[in-house]
Design a protein around this motif. Structure first.
Motif, mmCIF file in Angstrom:
data_model
loop_
_atom_site.group_PDB
_atom_site.id
_atom_site.type_symbol
_atom_site.label_atom_id
_atom_site.label_comp_id
_atom_site.label_asym_id
_atom_site.label_seq_id
_atom_site.Cartn_x
_atom_site.Cartn_y
_atom_site.Cartn_z
ATOM 1 N N GLN A 1 53.719 38.699 32.928
ATOM 2 C CA GLN A 1 53.912 39.640 31.824
ATOM 3 C C GLN A 1 52.601 39.977 31.127
ATOM 4 N N ARG A 2 51.701 39.030 31.063
ATOM 5 C CA ARG A 2 50.425 39.232 30.358
ATOM 6 C C ARG A 2 49.252 39.373 31.319
ATOM 7 N N ALA A 3 49.524 39.807 32.502
ATOM 8 C CA ALA A 3 48.502 39.894 33.541
ATOM 9 C C ALA A 3 47.303 40.732 33.122
ATOM 10 N N ALA A 4 47.510 41.708 32.265
ATOM 11 C CA ALA A 4 46.406 42.561 31.833
ATOM 12 C C ALA A 4 45.336 41.761 31.087
ATOM 13 N N SER A 5 45.696 40.598 30.543
ATOM 14 C CA SER A 5 44.717 39.801 29.809
ATOM 15 C C SER A 5 43.952 38.825 30.711
ATOM 16 N N PHE A 6 44.314 38.776 31.979
ATOM 17 C CA PHE A 6 43.600 37.901 32.911
ATOM 18 C C PHE A 6 42.283 38.550 33.299
ATOM 19 N N GLU A 7 41.204 37.801 33.138
ATOM 20 C CA GLU A 7 39.879 38.294 33.513
ATOM 21 C C GLU A 7 39.590 37.866 34.949
ATOM 22 N N ALA A 8 39.437 38.844 35.835
ATOM 23 C CA ALA A 8 39.301 38.580 37.262
ATOM 24 C C ALA A 8 38.111 37.687 37.604
ATOM 25 N N ALA A 9 37.091 37.681 36.785
ATOM 26 C CA ALA A 9 35.904 36.877 37.082
ATOM 27 C C ALA A 9 36.080 35.409 36.688
ATOM 28 N N ARG A 10 37.183 35.090 36.042
ATOM 29 C CA ARG A 10 37.406 33.726 35.576
ATOM 30 C C ARG A 10 38.441 33.025 36.465
ATOM 31 N N PRO A 11 38.429 31.699 36.465
ATOM 32 C CA PRO A 11 39.426 30.961 37.261
ATOM 33 C C PRO A 11 40.838 31.113 36.676
ATOM 34 N N GLU B 1 42.992 32.718 50.970
ATOM 35 C CA GLU B 1 42.629 33.357 49.701
ATOM 36 C C GLU B 1 42.815 32.375 48.552
ATOM 37 N N SER B 2 41.977 32.515 47.554
ATOM 38 C CA SER B 2 42.090 31.677 46.368
ATOM 39 C C SER B 2 43.287 32.132 45.534
ATOM 40 N N PRO B 3 43.766 31.269 44.640
ATOM 41 C CA PRO B 3 44.847 31.703 43.749
ATOM 42 C C PRO B 3 44.469 32.963 42.959
ATOM 43 N N GLU B 4 43.203 33.060 42.565
ATOM 44 C CA GLU B 4 42.748 34.244 41.838
ATOM 45 C C GLU B 4 42.887 35.500 42.688
ATOM 46 N N GLN B 5 42.461 35.409 43.934
ATOM 47 C CA GLN B 5 42.558 36.562 44.843
ATOM 48 C C GLN B 5 44.018 36.939 45.077
ATOM 49 N N LEU B 6 44.855 35.938 45.244
ATOM 50 C CA LEU B 6 46.277 36.203 45.460
ATOM 51 C C LEU B 6 46.910 36.859 44.234
ATOM 52 N N ALA C 1 52.793 32.597 46.671
ATOM 53 C CA ALA C 1 51.739 31.650 47.065
ATOM 54 C C ALA C 1 51.001 31.117 45.837
ATOM 55 N N VAL C 2 50.778 31.972 44.850
ATOM 56 C CA VAL C 2 50.150 31.515 43.609
ATOM 57 C C VAL C 2 51.029 30.461 42.953
ATOM 58 N N PHE C 3 52.318 30.732 42.855
ATOM 59 C CA PHE C 3 53.245 29.788 42.233
ATOM 60 C C PHE C 3 53.226 28.452 42.967
ATOM 61 N N ARG C 4 53.317 28.492 44.291
ATOM 62 C CA ARG C 4 53.352 27.252 45.078
ATOM 63 C C ARG C 4 52.068 26.449 44.922
ATOM 64 N N ARG C 5 50.940 27.139 44.863
ATOM 65 C CA ARG C 5 49.663 26.436 44.751
ATOM 66 C C ARG C 5 49.396 25.903 43.341
ATOM 67 N N CYS C 6 49.799 26.645 42.344
ATOM 68 C CA CYS C 6 49.451 26.291 40.969
ATOM 69 C C CYS C 6 50.469 25.380 40.285
#
Length: 95
Positions: free
Chosen positions: A60-70, A4-9, A24-29
């Motif tokens: 904390q600000r996850a609501a501002s993440f746009e799922a269609a963006r990297p 899975e991509s970091p976005e998917q994770l 996994a996101v933390f380790r990859r990014c």
């Protein structure tokens, strides 16, 4: 390792609370964020703290993440703002 991509994770963490996905996101990014911070000329002794703060802020600000963006550019934006704040604080302290 997950395919899975970091976005998917990250989205899986948000939807399901899957802490393994967040780890996994933390380790990859984290390596890319460290490199980015070095490129900004941020103090080497503060980079790990800034990366950690960036990832905490992302949750904390996850609501501002746009799922269609990297995810990485969004994280770099958070890190750049945190780095700029750090530089301003350091300059104030030195005055």
């Amino acid at each position: 390792m997950s395919t899975e991509s970091p976005e998917q994770l990250f989205l899986r963490f948000l939807a399901e609370g899957d802490e393994a996905a967040l780890d996994a996101v933390f380790r990859r990014c984290s390596p890319g964020l460290r490199s980015f911070a070095l490129g900004l000329g941020l103090p080497r002794d503060r980079i790990d703290d800034l990366v950690h703060e960036t990832l905490v802020t992302a949750v904390q600000r996850a609501a501002s993440f746009e799922a269609a963006r990297p995810l990485q550019p969004w994280l770099r934006g958070i890190l750049a703002r945190k780095g700029a704040s750090l530089v301003r604080e350091e300059a104030r302290r030195q005055r």
